[in-house]
Design a protein around this motif. Structure first.
Motif, PDB file in Angstrom:
ATOM      1  N   LYS A  76       0.813  -1.217   0.000  1.00 17.80           N
ATOM      2  CA  LYS A  76       0.000   0.000   0.000  1.00 17.80           C
ATOM      3  C   LYS A  76       0.846   1.267   0.000  1.00 17.80           C
TER       4      LYS A  76
ATOM      5  N   SER B  72     -10.757   4.088  -2.298  1.00 18.51           N
ATOM      6  CA  SER B  72     -10.975   2.684  -1.968  1.00 18.51           C
ATOM      7  C   SER B  72     -11.584   1.962  -3.172  1.00 18.51           C
TER       8      SER B  72
ATOM      9  N   SER C 196      -8.195  -1.583   3.074  1.00 19.30           N
ATOM     10  CA  SER C 196      -8.696  -1.469   1.707  1.00 19.30           C
ATOM     11  C   SER C 196      -7.552  -1.705   0.712  1.00 19.30           C
TER      12      SER C 196
ATOM     13  N   ARG D 103       2.037   2.610   2.634  1.00 20.94           N
ATOM     14  CA  ARG D 103       1.600   3.431   3.760  1.00 20.94           C
ATOM     15  C   ARG D 103       2.802   4.010   4.483  1.00 20.94           C
TER      16      ARG D 103
END
Ligand code: AMP
Ligand code: MG
Length: 334
Positions: A53, A149, A141, A55
């Motif tokens: 992701k 999303s 997600s 992140r």
């Protein structure tokens, strides 16, 4: 190269379950949005979620299971949790509950906290997959951090490309309905994120007041860190970053080859081979291990600011600036 995208028939779901058990990433449909799943018990698989992701920080992840029996080994199912589970599961409700000390779930899932967010999703493909895996599945997600999303398998493929081992195509999800997150770890139930289950529905089942996050924020004004709504784990002793070696009274958390630093209980290493996925997977467990009052501080080696290193350093900087124990938004029980 795009990742494998298969219609979610029986063969594909069986294959997906085998991949998850092998520590791989599988995107799957839920009734809210597509989730990016990994075996919650395998730290490196969970670290791979954050890497895929992109992140920049370790937000805690929701753990998905097929039925309430699967929760018994993971969390303390309070009376409120039983009532809400009976009323709204499977469905768009996530409960934050005290994590059992024996829970076999990576601490990275809950970003080091003593709580776990758990949910039983209502989508038939998600439930079939969870039953076949027979393990708790951590799943945020299935999109790149900061992007929309995904509500279709094609969105997942566009966003995550070859970073996911398999995408199960179960058609379109109900758009815009995220799970309501309710914390049950304090004296009063608190909605941390509004979603598919409403405040009125929660109160009608619990037959007592349910707080909103903003109210909890006001109540939290007297707490040491009122802004810290998701109550991140912070060690009790100071943290010294970018250290080259520990002082005699300090614990040591190394990364990569530790030149001349001898082993022992107070000398640990996030990844002797200098692997950031391994470091992310062991970070919270090792921080807890070294967080003892008989050390003056935890000295930590420099971590490269690339890939998962960005999230690791974010976490370490917070730990260095917050020496207080985890702050909970509600008053603790008792
Ligand atoms: P997402 O994965 O995008 O659905 O986001 C998951 C949300 O759940 C995040 O906003 C987290 O802050 C929240 N969450 C997950 N686990 C916990 C936990 N143990 N305590 C509080 N919030 C949590
Ligand atoms: Mg998200």
């Amino acid at each position: 190269m795009l990742s494998r995208l298969l219609p979610a028939d029986e063969a594909a779901v069986t294959h997906a379950a085998a991949l998850l058990r092998a520590g791989k990433l599988v995107a799957f449909p839920t009734e809210t949005v597509y989730g990016l799943g990994a075996d919650a018990c395998q730290g490196e698989a969970v670290a791979a979620i954050y890497a895929a992701k992109g992140r920049p920080s370790f937000n805690p992840l929701i753990v998905h299971v097929a039925d309430e029996a699967a929760l018994d080994s993971l969390v303390d199912r309070t009376e409120d949790a039983r009532l809400l589970g009976a009323a709204f599961w499977p469905g768009p409700l996530t409960l934050v509950l005290p994590r059992r000390p024996s829970a076999d779930v990576s601490l990275l899932v809950s970003a080091g906290m003593d709580t776990l967010a758990v949910r039983i999703p209502a989508h038939p493909v998600a439930l079939d997959l969870l039953r076949r895996v027979g393990r708790p599945i951590a799943a945020p997600s299935a999109n790149e951090s900061g992007r929309l999303s995904p509500t279709q398998a094609a969105h997942v493929a566009e966003s995550l490309g070859d970073k996911v081992d398999l995408i199960l195509d179960g058609g379109s999800c109900a758009v815009g309905v995220e799970s309501t997150i309710v914390s049950l770890v304090g004296a009063d139930p608190v909605i941390l994120r509004p979603g598919g289950i409403t405040h009125a529905q929660l109160e009608s089942v619990l037959k007592r007041p349910v707080l909103y996050t903003n109210l909890a924020q006001e109540l939290g004004a007297s707490l040491p860190s009122p802004g810290l709504l998701t109550s991140h784990y912070a060690p009790h002793i100071p943290v010294r970053l970018n250290a080259s070696a520990p002082l005699p009274t300090e614990a040591w958390l190394g990364f990569g080859a530790d030149q001349g630093i001898v082993g022992g209980a107070a000398r640990r290493n996030l990844s002797p081979r200098g692997d950031l996925t391994e470091a992310a997977a062991t970070l919270f467990a090792l921080m807890r291990l070294l967080d003892r009052q008989d050390f003056s501080a935890i000295a930590i080696a420099p971590i490269p600011e690339t890939g998962l290193g960005v999230a690791i350093n974010d976490r370490l900087r917070r730990a260095a600036s917050l020496n207080s124990p985890a702050v909970f938004i509600s008053r603790p029980k008792g």
